[in-house]
Design a protein around this motif. Structure first.
Motif, short mmCIF file in Angstrom:
data_model
loop_
_atom_site.label_atom_id
_atom_site.label_comp_id
_atom_site.label_asym_id
_atom_site.label_seq_id
_atom_site.Cartn_x
_atom_site.Cartn_y
_atom_site.Cartn_z
N LYS A 1 -6.93 15.38 0.57
CA LYS A 1 -7.45 15.89 -0.60
C LYS A 1 -6.57 16.58 -1.47
CE LYS A 1 -12.33 16.73 1.25
NZ LYS A 1 -13.17 17.78 1.45
N SER A 2 -5.76 17.54 -0.78
CA SER A 2 -4.68 17.92 -1.66
C SER A 2 -3.65 17.13 -2.26
CB SER A 2 -4.10 19.04 -0.64
OG SER A 2 -3.17 18.54 0.11
N GLU A 3 -3.30 15.99 -1.65
CA GLU A 3 -2.33 14.81 -1.88
C GLU A 3 -2.91 13.86 -3.06
OE1 GLU A 3 -0.98 12.99 1.53
OE2 GLU A 3 0.15 14.94 2.38
N GLY A 4 -4.14 13.89 -3.16
CA GLY A 4 -4.84 13.29 -4.31
C GLY A 4 -5.23 11.95 -3.79
N PHE A 5 -5.21 11.81 -2.13
CA PHE A 5 -6.03 10.57 -1.69
C PHE A 5 -7.29 10.16 -2.26
CE2 PHE A 5 -7.86 8.32 1.58
CZ PHE A 5 -6.95 7.28 1.87
N CYS B 1 0.86 -1.15 0.04
CA CYS B 1 0.00 0.19 0.08
C CYS B 1 1.00 1.24 -0.01
CB CYS B 1 -0.99 -0.03 1.24
SG CYS B 1 -2.20 -1.45 1.08
N LYS B 2 -0.06 2.25 -0.50
CA LYS B 2 0.94 3.54 -0.52
C LYS B 2 0.31 4.62 0.70
CE LYS B 2 2.09 7.81 -3.27
NZ LYS B 2 2.27 8.25 -4.53
N VAL B 3 1.28 5.04 1.78
CA VAL B 3 0.51 5.61 2.84
C VAL B 3 0.51 7.36 2.36
CG1 VAL B 3 0.70 6.35 4.97
CG2 VAL B 3 1.24 3.99 4.21
N TYR B 4 -0.37 8.07 2.68
CA TYR B 4 -0.61 9.26 2.45
C TYR B 4 -0.74 9.97 3.69
CZ TYR B 4 -1.64 8.72 -2.48
OH TYR B 4 -1.51 8.19 -4.11
N GLY B 5 -0.70 11.08 3.90
CA GLY B 5 -1.13 12.02 4.99
C GLY B 5 -0.25 12.28 6.23
#
Length: 216
Positions: free
Chosen positions: A211-215, A161-165
């Motif tokens: 949201k800004s990161e395209g998640f 998985c790719k982790v955001y935030g």
């Protein structure tokens, strides 16, 4: 009799004209009518994202509620999750408290402890978007702040998985945390015992960041 024939022919011409206009109007209205039987996925930024948490005292559920309110998603207990619900989601927001301080694994004291080691290994989540949140007590358990969130991070990354935030550690008062990578928290960390008045604002800001990161 001649007059009658001419009159009838005139009537017929008018009737043909009326029918032609009527048919044109119907065709035009159909051309502009919405197609209701076409498969349509609502174009929102939150398509197929879901929130999964588990809780011991209710604090993690509170944070999940803040995230749900800010994102428009529903929050669900991971203990109730099916394999299809997890595998079928475009993005997953996952959160846990830390209960078993100092443990190498199964740190949350919740349904996550079994799910991470029994259910997760059987799922294909390669490339899945994941965002992690956690709850902890940075005053009483300063050396183990949100350690279980770090465990979530590790296990989902192992599955590809790719982790955001990721978030800053500024504004927190902890000594150590397994939820830190390269100087940043691996997600949203909240302290409902000592900084409860900051949790909702942090959750809203985090959702905006995702949201800004395209998640979504």
């Amino acid at each position: 009799f001649k007059t009658l024939i001419k009159y009838s022919s005139h009537q017929q011409s008018k009737m043909k004209l009326f029918i032609a206009v009527a048919l044109s109007s119907v065709a035009l209205s159909q051309a502009w009518a919405p197609v209701s039987n076409r498969p349509f996925r609502q174009a929102t930024s939150l398509n197929a994202a879901s929130i999964w948490y588990s809780t011991s005292t209710g604090n993690t559920e509170t944070i999940a509620g803040y995230i749900a309110e800010a994102s428009g998603l529903s929050a669900n207990d991971i203990g109730d999750a099916t394999a299809d619900e997890i595998s079928g989601a475009d993005a997953l927001i996952v959160g846990a408290p830390t209960w078993h301080t100092g443990a190498d694994e199964q740190r949350s004291g919740t349904s996550w402890d079994d799910w991470l080691y029994d259910a997760l290994p059987n799922l294909d989540l390669e490339g899945k978007k994941v965002a992690v949140f956690g709850c902890g007590d940075q005053e009483s358990y300063s050396d183990y702040y949100c350690d279980a969130a770090g465990e979530l991070y590790d296990k989902f990354v192992e599955k590809g998985c790719k982790v955001y935030g990721f978030t800053s550690t500024d504004g927190y008062n902890h000594a150590d945390s397994q939820a830190v990578r390269d100087g940043k928290f691996i997600g949203l960390m909240c302290d409902e015992d000592n900084q409860y008045d900051m949790s909702e604002g942090r959750a809203k800001a985090w959702v905006d960041q995702l949201k800004s990161e395209g998640f979504f």
